[in-house]
Design a protein around this motif. Structure first.
Motif, PDB file in Angstrom:
ATOM      1  N   ILE A 184       0.838  -1.198   0.000  1.00 53.07           N
ATOM      2  CA  ILE A 184       0.000   0.000   0.000  1.00 53.07           C
ATOM      3  C   ILE A 184       0.877   1.253   0.000  1.00 53.07           C
ATOM      4  CG2 ILE A 184      -1.645   1.336   1.396  1.00 53.07           C
ATOM      5  CD1 ILE A 184      -2.832  -1.374   2.287  1.00 53.07           C
ATOM      6  N   TYR A 185       1.960   1.181   0.775  1.00 47.84           N
ATOM      7  CA  TYR A 185       2.892   2.307   0.846  1.00 47.84           C
ATOM      8  C   TYR A 185       3.677   2.474  -0.458  1.00 47.84           C
ATOM      9  CZ  TYR A 185       7.085   4.899   2.228  1.00 47.84           C
ATOM     10  OH  TYR A 185       8.116   5.802   2.278  1.00 47.84           O
TER      11      TYR A 185
ATOM     12  N   ASP B 172      -2.384   5.242  -0.583  1.00 44.20           N
ATOM     13  CA  ASP B 172      -2.954   6.223   0.331  1.00 44.20           C
ATOM     14  C   ASP B 172      -3.504   7.434  -0.423  1.00 44.20           C
ATOM     15  OD1 ASP B 172       0.153   6.427   0.194  1.00 44.20           O
ATOM     16  OD2 ASP B 172      -0.493   8.478   0.638  1.00 44.20           O
ATOM     17  N   GLU B 173      -3.065   7.622  -1.657  1.00 43.89           N
ATOM     18  CA  GLU B 173      -3.571   8.738  -2.462  1.00 43.89           C
ATOM     19  C   GLU B 173      -4.995   8.490  -2.959  1.00 43.89           C
ATOM     20  OE1 GLU B 173      -0.816   9.411  -5.616  1.00 43.89           O
ATOM     21  OE2 GLU B 173       0.858   9.922  -4.290  1.00 43.89           O
ATOM     22  N   VAL B 174      -5.414   7.213  -2.982  1.00 42.52           N
ATOM     23  CA  VAL B 174      -6.740   6.889  -3.528  1.00 42.52           C
ATOM     24  C   VAL B 174      -7.584   6.039  -2.570  1.00 42.52           C
ATOM     25  CG1 VAL B 174      -6.067   7.099  -5.949  1.00 42.52           C
ATOM     26  CG2 VAL B 174      -5.710   4.918  -4.776  1.00 42.52           C
ATOM     27  N   GLN B 175      -7.064   5.787  -1.352  1.00 37.93           N
ATOM     28  CA  GLN B 175      -7.777   4.987  -0.365  1.00 37.93           C
ATOM     29  C   GLN B 175      -7.718   5.691   0.981  1.00 37.93           C
ATOM     30  OE1 GLN B 175      -8.654   0.919  -1.416  1.00 37.93           O
ATOM     31  NE2 GLN B 175      -9.379   2.754  -2.429  1.00 37.93           N
ATOM     32  N   LYS B 176      -8.751   5.508   1.787  1.00 44.90           N
ATOM     33  CA  LYS B 176      -8.837   6.190   3.077  1.00 44.90           C
ATOM     34  C   LYS B 176      -8.795   5.221   4.259  1.00 44.90           C
ATOM     35  CE  LYS B 176     -10.010   9.515   6.060  1.00 44.90           C
ATOM     36  NZ  LYS B 176      -9.067  10.580   6.468  1.00 44.90           N
ATOM     37  N   TYR B 177      -9.460   4.047   4.113  1.00 50.77           N
ATOM     38  CA  TYR B 177      -9.686   3.159   5.254  1.00 50.77           C
ATOM     39  C   TYR B 177      -8.935   1.834   5.085  1.00 50.77           C
ATOM     40  CZ  TYR B 177     -13.490   6.495   5.762  1.00 50.77           C
ATOM     41  OH  TYR B 177     -14.216   7.653   5.865  1.00 50.77           O
TER      42      TYR B 177
ATOM     43  N   ILE C 280       6.057   1.917   8.562  1.00 52.93           N
ATOM     44  CA  ILE C 280       5.266   2.213   7.365  1.00 52.93           C
ATOM     45  C   ILE C 280       3.786   2.352   7.719  1.00 52.93           C
ATOM     46  CG2 ILE C 280       4.405   1.114   5.248  1.00 52.93           C
ATOM     47  CD1 ILE C 280       7.306   0.350   4.649  1.00 52.93           C
ATOM     48  N   ARG C 281       3.309   1.526   8.620  1.00 56.04           N
ATOM     49  CA  ARG C 281       1.923   1.654   9.076  1.00 56.04           C
ATOM     50  C   ARG C 281       1.704   3.033   9.702  1.00 56.04           C
ATOM     51  NH1 ARG C 281      -1.425  -2.372  13.180  1.00 56.04           N
ATOM     52  NH2 ARG C 281      -2.839  -0.798  13.983  1.00 56.04           N
ATOM     53  N   ASP C 282       2.626   3.466  10.537  1.00 49.12           N
ATOM     54  CA  ASP C 282       2.508   4.780  11.160  1.00 49.12           C
ATOM     55  C   ASP C 282       2.558   5.893  10.117  1.00 49.12           C
ATOM     56  OD1 ASP C 282       2.352   3.526  13.601  1.00 49.12           O
ATOM     57  OD2 ASP C 282       4.442   3.918  14.160  1.00 49.12           O
ATOM     58  N   GLU C 283       3.378   5.705   9.097  1.00 49.35           N
ATOM     59  CA  GLU C 283       3.476   6.710   8.042  1.00 49.35           C
ATOM     60  C   GLU C 283       2.165   6.818   7.273  1.00 49.35           C
ATOM     61  OE1 GLU C 283       4.757   9.545   5.310  1.00 49.35           O
ATOM     62  OE2 GLU C 283       5.563   8.976   7.274  1.00 49.35           O
ATOM     63  N   LEU C 284       1.520   5.684   6.998  1.00 46.89           N
ATOM     64  CA  LEU C 284       0.230   5.716   6.299  1.00 46.89           C
ATOM     65  C   LEU C 284      -0.818   6.445   7.130  1.00 46.89           C
ATOM     66  CD1 LEU C 284       0.178   2.089   4.834  1.00 46.89           C
ATOM     67  CD2 LEU C 284       0.455   4.226   3.547  1.00 46.89           C
ATOM     68  N   VAL C 285      -0.796   6.245   8.447  1.00 53.16           N
ATOM     69  CA  VAL C 285      -1.721   6.965   9.327  1.00 53.16           C
ATOM     70  C   VAL C 285      -1.442   8.462   9.283  1.00 53.16           C
ATOM     71  CG1 VAL C 285      -2.407   7.320  11.736  1.00 53.16           C
ATOM     72  CG2 VAL C 285      -2.118   4.992  10.847  1.00 53.16           C
TER      73      VAL C 285
ATOM     74  N   GLU D  34      -7.066   5.687   7.932  1.00 50.51           N
ATOM     75  CA  GLU D  34      -7.640   5.254   9.204  1.00 50.51           C
ATOM     76  C   GLU D  34      -7.623   3.727   9.272  1.00 50.51           C
ATOM     77  OE1 GLU D  34     -11.508   6.891   9.788  1.00 50.51           O
ATOM     78  OE2 GLU D  34     -10.887   8.952   9.324  1.00 50.51           O
ATOM     79  N   ILE D  35      -7.134   3.188  10.387  1.00 54.09           N
ATOM     80  CA  ILE D  35      -6.991   1.736  10.533  1.00 54.09           C
ATOM     81  C   ILE D  35      -7.995   1.211  11.551  1.00 54.09           C
ATOM     82  CG2 ILE D  35      -5.447  -0.139  11.188  1.00 54.09           C
ATOM     83  CD1 ILE D  35      -3.115   1.581  10.219  1.00 54.09           C
TER      84      ILE D  35
END
Length: 333
Positions: free
Chosen positions: A213-214, A219-224, A277-282, A287-288
């Motif tokens: 995902i990263y 993240d540019e086209v997905q939110k959740y 990477i998870r923290d960066e996506l947040v 939203e996770i």
């Protein structure tokens, strides 16, 4: 022949003998973009190959599916028109069905499980079968983590929440049937088409590891994101068996040793980088959500409805029981 001609010819020959031969450079197809597990595995493999061969063998990565969709690269490697490829294991399963035991939902439940299976006796059996079935040899494994679900519409914590969403999946029967067990008909789609489909809202979501995902900038086209654990993404590094068999025994050993070193590097990469990477996506606005009731509803529906449909395809219940037993889990009856 003049003196000058003799001199130049002799000099050219002497230089040719003095200079080292150019390193053999192999093309390595990579489905994902920069920054993910596949690239990390590829870089580690190239570094190890150069070290093992004393600089006589190297490789070049072609990211973002430049050399074709992942399934296409299996065919290309099998026919000898491509040297190496790094791809999600579900994209090799159509060519070597026995590998599908590792893509059944909720078989692999941790990174330790994934390493134990791929680096042990069962992993070697899958290597042997893939050579026979697909004409390619698995020489290394990337560990990318669980395929979490992402979507652009709403948080999802239950099977009920999933209803109404249009989810892209690879052209893989096991994954398609898993989503059907959860009550929706997913949309099979080639990897190279996925970002555009998400961007244009042709599909609402997809599933892949955090690392993917990263690296693919979803993240540019997905939110959740929903923290599913239904498939742990294992990504083999394959070499054309035609290429491998055409090498000297010493060169083959260089490739095998480099693949083993890259496998260990990949395991370390996931352990050190996934949380970051998870923290960066947040931090980028995603939203996770964790599945309700520790994912029991997802797990029960998938194992009850999907596993029996694929026993024969993966080599019988015995093939699955070998994996489960190796992981110290109860065999199925």
């Amino acid at each position: 022949m003049t003196y000058l001609t003799r001199f130049l010819t002799g000099t050219a020959i002497s230089l040719a003998l003095a200079l080292p031969a150019a390193a053999a450079e192999y093309r390595i197809a990579v489905g994902d973009g920069a920054g993910g597990t596949q690239e990390a595995l590829g870089k580690a493999f190239i570094a190890a190959l150069e070290k093992e061969s004393g600089g006589e063998m190297t490789g070049k990565l072609f990211l973002n599916g430049q050399l074709g969709d992942e399934q296409d690269t299996v065919t290309a490697a099998a026919t000898g028109t491509l040297d190496f490829s790094i791809l999600a294991i579900n994209n090799i399963t159509p060519f070597s069905p026995s590998v599908g035991a590792l893509t059944l939902p909720y078989v692999i439940l941790s990174q330790d499980d994934a390493e134990k299976i791929t680096q042990g006796k069962i992993g070697q059996q899958m290597i042997d079968r893939t050579i026979e079935d697909a004409g390619v040899r698995i020489i290394g494994w990337a560990y990318s983590g669980f395929r979490v679900l992402s979507n652009s519409k709403k948080p999802v914590s239950s099977v009920e929440d999933l209803q109404g969403l249009v989810i892209r999946v690879p052209k893989n029967e096991i994954m398609i049937e898993t989503y059907k067990s959860w009550g929706i008909n997913p949309t099979p789609m080639a990897w190279g088409e996925t970002f555009a489909a998400l961007q244009q809202k042709v599909v609402d979501g997809q599933d892949n590891p955090y690392m993917t995902i990263y690296s693919m900038k979803f993240d540019e086209v997905q939110k959740y994101i929903t923290n599913l654990r239904y498939i742990f993404s294992i990504e083999p590094l394959i070499v054309s068996e035609a290429l491998f068999e055409g090498l000297s025994e010493e060169e083959q050993q260089h490739i095998l040793a480099a693949g083993e070193a890259a496998t260990q590097a990949s395991a370390e990469f996931l352990r050190s980088e996934e949380t970051k990477i998870r923290d960066e996506l947040v931090s980028r606005g995603m939203e996770i959500t964790d599945p309700a009731d520790d994912e029991k509803e997802f797990m029960e529906l998938a194992t009850t409805n999907v596993w029996p449909k694929f026993y024969e395809q993966i080599g019988g219940k015995e093939a699955l029981n070998q994996v489960l037993t190796a992981l110290d889990r109860p065999a199925i009856e």
